[in-house]
Design a protein around this motif. Structure first.
Motif, short mmCIF file in Angstrom:
data_model
loop_
_atom_site.label_atom_id
_atom_site.label_comp_id
_atom_site.label_asym_id
_atom_site.label_seq_id
_atom_site.Cartn_x
_atom_site.Cartn_y
_atom_site.Cartn_z
N GLN A 116 -37.74 -40.65 -47.75
CA GLN A 116 -38.15 -42.01 -48.11
C GLN A 116 -38.97 -42.63 -46.99
OE1 GLN A 116 -35.33 -45.32 -49.70
NE2 GLN A 116 -35.32 -45.51 -47.48
N ASP A 117 -38.51 -42.46 -45.74
CA ASP A 117 -39.24 -43.00 -44.59
C ASP A 117 -40.60 -42.32 -44.45
OD1 ASP A 117 -37.20 -44.70 -44.03
OD2 ASP A 117 -36.29 -43.46 -42.47
N LYS A 118 -40.62 -41.02 -44.73
CA LYS A 118 -41.88 -40.28 -44.65
C LYS A 118 -42.89 -40.80 -45.67
CE LYS A 118 -43.81 -35.60 -44.85
NZ LYS A 118 -43.51 -34.17 -45.09
N MET A 119 -42.39 -41.09 -46.88
CA MET A 119 -43.27 -41.62 -47.93
C MET A 119 -43.81 -42.98 -47.54
SD MET A 119 -41.19 -40.50 -51.37
CE MET A 119 -42.28 -41.46 -52.42
N LYS A 120 -42.96 -43.82 -46.92
CA LYS A 120 -43.40 -45.14 -46.49
C LYS A 120 -44.51 -45.03 -45.44
CE LYS A 120 -39.24 -47.87 -47.38
NZ LYS A 120 -38.14 -48.69 -46.78
N THR A 121 -44.33 -44.06 -44.51
CA THR A 121 -45.34 -43.86 -43.47
C THR A 121 -46.66 -43.43 -44.08
OG1 THR A 121 -43.62 -43.23 -41.90
CG2 THR A 121 -45.88 -42.59 -41.37
N GLU A 122 -46.59 -42.50 -45.04
CA GLU A 122 -47.81 -42.02 -45.70
C GLU A 122 -48.50 -43.14 -46.47
OE1 GLU A 122 -46.42 -38.82 -48.06
OE2 GLU A 122 -46.37 -37.36 -46.42
N GLU A 123 -47.69 -43.99 -47.13
CA GLU A 123 -48.26 -45.12 -47.87
C GLU A 123 -48.93 -46.09 -46.92
OE1 GLU A 123 -45.13 -46.82 -50.11
OE2 GLU A 123 -44.99 -45.15 -51.53
N SER A 124 -48.28 -46.30 -45.77
CA SER A 124 -48.85 -47.22 -44.77
C SER A 124 -50.17 -46.68 -44.25
CB SER A 124 -47.85 -47.42 -43.63
OG SER A 124 -48.39 -48.24 -42.63
N ASP A 125 -50.21 -45.37 -43.93
CA ASP A 125 -51.45 -44.75 -43.46
C ASP A 125 -52.55 -44.85 -44.52
OD1 ASP A 125 -50.18 -44.14 -41.13
OD2 ASP A 125 -49.73 -42.05 -41.69
N SER A 126 -52.14 -44.66 -45.77
CA SER A 126 -53.10 -44.73 -46.86
C SER A 126 -53.69 -46.12 -46.99
CB SER A 126 -52.43 -44.31 -48.18
OG SER A 126 -53.32 -44.47 -49.27
N ASN A 127 -52.85 -47.14 -46.82
CA ASN A 127 -53.32 -48.52 -46.89
C ASN A 127 -54.29 -48.82 -45.77
OD1 ASN A 127 -51.76 -49.03 -49.14
ND2 ASN A 127 -50.01 -49.79 -47.97
N LEU A 128 -54.02 -48.25 -44.57
CA LEU A 128 -54.93 -48.46 -43.45
C LEU A 128 -56.29 -47.85 -43.74
CD1 LEU A 128 -52.56 -47.80 -40.39
CD2 LEU A 128 -53.55 -49.99 -41.10
N GLU A 129 -56.29 -46.65 -44.33
CA GLU A 129 -57.54 -45.99 -44.69
C GLU A 129 -58.31 -46.81 -45.71
OE1 GLU A 129 -56.49 -42.15 -45.99
OE2 GLU A 129 -55.82 -41.43 -44.04
N ASP A 130 -57.58 -47.37 -46.69
CA ASP A 130 -58.22 -48.21 -47.70
C ASP A 130 -58.87 -49.43 -47.05
OD1 ASP A 130 -57.46 -46.46 -49.63
OD2 ASP A 130 -55.68 -47.62 -50.25
N ASP A 131 -58.15 -50.01 -46.06
CA ASP A 131 -58.70 -51.18 -45.37
C ASP A 131 -59.99 -50.82 -44.64
OD1 ASP A 131 -56.64 -52.70 -46.26
OD2 ASP A 131 -55.42 -52.51 -44.44
N ASP A 132 -60.01 -49.61 -44.04
CA ASP A 132 -61.22 -49.16 -43.35
C ASP A 132 -62.40 -49.04 -44.32
OD1 ASP A 132 -59.84 -49.05 -41.00
OD2 ASP A 132 -59.39 -46.90 -41.12
N LEU A 133 -62.10 -48.57 -45.53
CA LEU A 133 -63.16 -48.40 -46.52
C LEU A 133 -63.70 -49.76 -46.95
CD1 LEU A 133 -61.65 -45.59 -48.76
CD2 LEU A 133 -63.62 -45.38 -47.23
N ILE A 134 -62.80 -50.72 -47.07
CA ILE A 134 -63.20 -52.07 -47.50
C ILE A 134 -64.12 -52.69 -46.46
CG2 ILE A 134 -62.36 -54.41 -47.92
CD1 ILE A 134 -59.86 -53.13 -49.15
N GLU A 135 -63.77 -52.49 -45.18
CA GLU A 135 -64.61 -53.05 -44.12
C GLU A 135 -65.98 -52.40 -44.10
OE1 GLU A 135 -60.99 -54.13 -41.03
OE2 GLU A 135 -62.39 -52.50 -40.56
#
Length: 288
Positions: A269-288
């Motif tokens: 569960q913690d691993k999935m949360k970390t992956e989701e968090s990393d994914s959100n960061l990548e999405d933010d980079d794309l938006i910028e």
């Protein structure tokens, strides 16, 4: 019909908690005063009887609050006086017994499904009020609830059980047949009320289309039926643990433990949360 208001889950859980604490106080009073209480739960299949019973008993001491749900009578029981197998489960002093279906099977399923003769059925209707009067005169507090569910809501609950592998066992051939004979059960229930809804032992009807409301209403009413007071108990203090006095615990390796499946789930569960968090960061980079 006016607007139907439904309790939110948060309000329901808060009120249920309050009522369950009062049920504990009631049980302590029943024990202290040596009362004998019988509560009968009747109603159509999927009307919510079991759910209400579960919420009543959740916080109570099972030694003094017992649930009785009798199955099909044995050959020996069939040869006995009809009420005999129920009498064996009546409470002793300080006890409360909840009947999840009761002797009223004779007026419902037995009548509709032909499990008794017309003579046996009529004899029950005539003798049941006298039987209950005997119980009440002996000092038993008898409370009878009928959970009333609409045909539309019963159908929805049946369908929900059919589609749920964890609850499919709750659907039996008898349930399906009783569904088909809805009108016959309605007539049987009306006749039962005509004979057994007495001043000394009345039926209390619980509208149960909304499960949360039914549970809150039933428990609130039950608490109002038995005058009680909160019994004060002395403050409990935990004693200190004695010194080891040379005790040496055997090595843990000598014991067999169950696999820690929960820890593995938590880890993933913690691993999935970390992956989701990393994914959100990548999405933010794309938006910028």
């Amino acid at each position: 019909m006016g607007q139907v208001y439904k309790m939110k889950k948060s309000l329901y859980e808060k009120k249920l908690r309050e009522l369950q604490i009062e049920l504990v106080n009631l049980q302590e009073w029943i024990k202290a005063k040596g009362l004998r209480v019988v509560v009968i739960f009747e109603g159509r299949d999927a009307a919510g009887k079991g759910g209400a019973i579960k919420r009543i008993t959740e916080t109570l001491n099972p030694r003094y609050c017992k649930v009785v749900a009798l199955g099909v009578p044995t050959e020996r029981e069939e040869s006995q006086w009809f009420f005999q197998r129920y009498v064996a489960h009546l409470p002793a002093a300080g006890e409360m017994v909840l009947f999840d279906r009761s002797w009223y099977n004779r007026a419902g399923v037995d009548k509709v499904m032909g499990f008794c003769t017309e003579e046996e059925y009529n004899d029950f209707l005539r003798s049941c009020p006298s039987f209950e009067n005997i119980l009440i005169r002996s000092g038993i507090i008898l409370i009878k609830y009928w959970f009333s569910v609409s045909d539309e809501e019963q159908e929805r609950r049946f369908q929900s059980r059919i589609n749920d592998p964890a609850r499919r066992w709750k659907i039996s051939k008898m349930d399906l047949e009783s569904r088909r004979r809805w009108l016959d059960y309605s007539i049987a229930k009306d006749t039962m009320f005509a004979y057994t809804d007495t001043k000394l032992s009345p039926w209390y009807v619980v509208h149960s289309d909304i499960k949360r409301h039914a549970r809150i209403n039933c428990i609130s009413h039950l608490l109002s039926m038995i005058p009680y007071e909160k019994i004060e108990h002395p403050v409990i203090e935990l004693p200190p643990i004695e010194e080891h006095r040379g005790y040496i615990r055997p090595p843990l390796t000598e014991q067999t433990f169950v696999p820690d499946v929960a820890a593995e789930l938590a880890k993933s569960q913690d691993k999935m949360k970390t992956e989701e968090s990393d994914s959100n960061l990548e999405d933010d980079d794309l938006i910028e």
